[in-house]
Design a protein around this motif. Sequence first.
Motif, PDB file in Angstrom:
ATOM      1  N   ILE A 257       0.846  -1.193   0.000  1.00  0.00           N
ATOM      2  CA  ILE A 257       0.000   0.000   0.000  1.00  0.00           C
ATOM      3  C   ILE A 257       0.881   1.243   0.000  1.00  0.00           C
ATOM      4  O   ILE A 257       1.881   1.304   0.723  1.00  0.00           O
ATOM      5  CB  ILE A 257      -0.879   0.023   1.290  1.00  0.00           C
ATOM      6  N   ALA A 258       0.497   2.230  -0.807  1.00  0.00           N
ATOM      7  CA  ALA A 258       1.152   3.544  -0.772  1.00  0.00           C
ATOM      8  C   ALA A 258       0.105   4.596  -0.427  1.00  0.00           C
ATOM      9  O   ALA A 258      -1.027   4.536  -0.906  1.00  0.00           O
ATOM     10  CB  ALA A 258       1.782   3.857  -2.123  1.00  0.00           C
ATOM     11  N   VAL A 259       0.485   5.538   0.430  1.00  0.00           N
ATOM     12  CA  VAL A 259      -0.382   6.678   0.735  1.00  0.00           C
ATOM     13  C   VAL A 259       0.313   7.909   0.170  1.00  0.00           C
ATOM     14  O   VAL A 259       1.443   8.222   0.542  1.00  0.00           O
ATOM     15  CB  VAL A 259      -0.622   6.833   2.251  1.00  0.00           C
ATOM     16  N   ASN A 260      -0.366   8.564  -0.770  1.00  0.00           N
ATOM     17  CA  ASN A 260       0.265   9.606  -1.574  1.00  0.00           C
ATOM     18  C   ASN A 260       0.023  11.012  -1.028  1.00  0.00           C
ATOM     19  O   ASN A 260      -0.992  11.269  -0.379  1.00  0.00           O
ATOM     20  CB  ASN A 260      -0.261   9.517  -3.017  1.00  0.00           C
ATOM     21  N   GLN A 261       0.973  11.897  -1.289  1.00  0.00           N
ATOM     22  CA  GLN A 261       0.869  13.329  -0.960  1.00  0.00           C
ATOM     23  C   GLN A 261       0.538  13.577   0.513  1.00  0.00           C
ATOM     24  O   GLN A 261      -0.313  14.401   0.851  1.00  0.00           O
ATOM     25  CB  GLN A 261      -0.161  14.000  -1.873  1.00  0.00           C
ATOM     26  N   LEU A 262       1.262  12.871   1.374  1.00  0.00           N
ATOM     27  CA  LEU A 262       1.043  13.043   2.818  1.00  0.00           C
ATOM     28  C   LEU A 262       1.385  14.456   3.273  1.00  0.00           C
ATOM     29  O   LEU A 262       0.818  14.946   4.252  1.00  0.00           O
ATOM     30  CB  LEU A 262       1.882  12.031   3.599  1.00  0.00           C
ATOM     31  N   ALA A 263       2.305  15.105   2.575  1.00  0.00           N
ATOM     32  CA  ALA A 263       2.682  16.476   2.952  1.00  0.00           C
ATOM     33  C   ALA A 263       1.496  17.426   2.797  1.00  0.00           C
ATOM     34  O   ALA A 263       1.451  18.486   3.420  1.00  0.00           O
ATOM     35  CB  ALA A 263       3.862  16.951   2.114  1.00  0.00           C
ATOM     36  N   ASN A 264       0.526  17.034   1.973  1.00  0.00           N
ATOM     37  CA  ASN A 264      -0.654  17.879   1.737  1.00  0.00           C
ATOM     38  C   ASN A 264      -1.866  17.455   2.566  1.00  0.00           C
ATOM     39  O   ASN A 264      -2.986  17.891   2.295  1.00  0.00           O
ATOM     40  CB  ASN A 264      -1.032  17.856   0.249  1.00  0.00           C
ATOM     41  N   LEU A 265      -1.618  16.597   3.541  1.00  0.00           N
ATOM     42  CA  LEU A 265      -2.707  16.151   4.415  1.00  0.00           C
ATOM     43  C   LEU A 265      -3.405  17.365   5.018  1.00  0.00           C
ATOM     44  O   LEU A 265      -2.752  18.238   5.597  1.00  0.00           O
ATOM     45  CB  LEU A 265      -2.085  15.303   5.530  1.00  0.00           C
ATOM     46  N   ALA A 266      -4.721  17.445   4.845  1.00  0.00           N
ATOM     47  CA  ALA A 266      -5.463  18.604   5.351  1.00  0.00           C
ATOM     48  C   ALA A 266      -6.841  18.162   5.809  1.00  0.00           C
ATOM     49  O   ALA A 266      -7.389  17.182   5.289  1.00  0.00           O
ATOM     50  CB  ALA A 266      -5.583  19.660   4.254  1.00  0.00           C
TER      51      ALA A 266
END
Length: 221
Positions: free
Chosen positions: A165-174
């Motif tokens: 599993i990959a979770v993408n764009q974690l830096a943009n978690l909002a």
Amino acid sequence: AKSDRLQILKPFDRWDGKDYTKLPVLLKAKGKCTTDHISPAGPWLKYRGHVDNISSNMYLGVVNAWTGETAKALSQLDGNMHEPHQVARQYKANGTGWVFIGDQNVGEGSSREHAAMCPRYLGCRVVISRSFARIHQSNLKKQGILPLTFANAADYDLIEATDTIAVNQLANLAPGKPVTVTITHKDGSTVNIMCNHTMNAEQIGWFKAGSALNALNDKAA
């Protein structure tokens, strides 16, 4: 002195600022998955102060969705079935986080903190389910685990025992913003699914700090 009942707990590691990429799926739960399935009580309670020992009960009551058995998970490292904590310990020793897949209302029942603390201690990074019991979801957030729900509940069926599993764009978690998750099957084929979360800005801060406790210590420093 060595104790099998008390253990000094080191702070959990902070988020490293990167997306989660190839996290193996440790287990997919089928049906009821209460806090007592996740962290059974009984004889284990004497180890409440020793997170490494009590973690050996992790997911022992969970029904494996692919096999119908309890207390069994497939290791993607050695290809064999073991108790879930043994597979998690293999991944942890290998420097790999992992994902737990839940069904409906994961973590119902008592508000047992070890049902979130033990998975986190053994390397759980993400829990994806169709739905969560509110207190358990909150406990996962406090321990720095990412609790996600399938935007389309049927996507639960897509996940196989040998997937990563990959979770993408974690830096943009909002807050309120869905997350794109990539499932990679053993044959290399991929499928993107959407997942939701209920984290507010403060809880996203817990995730980045590695836990609510870490975030509190940061404020106090």
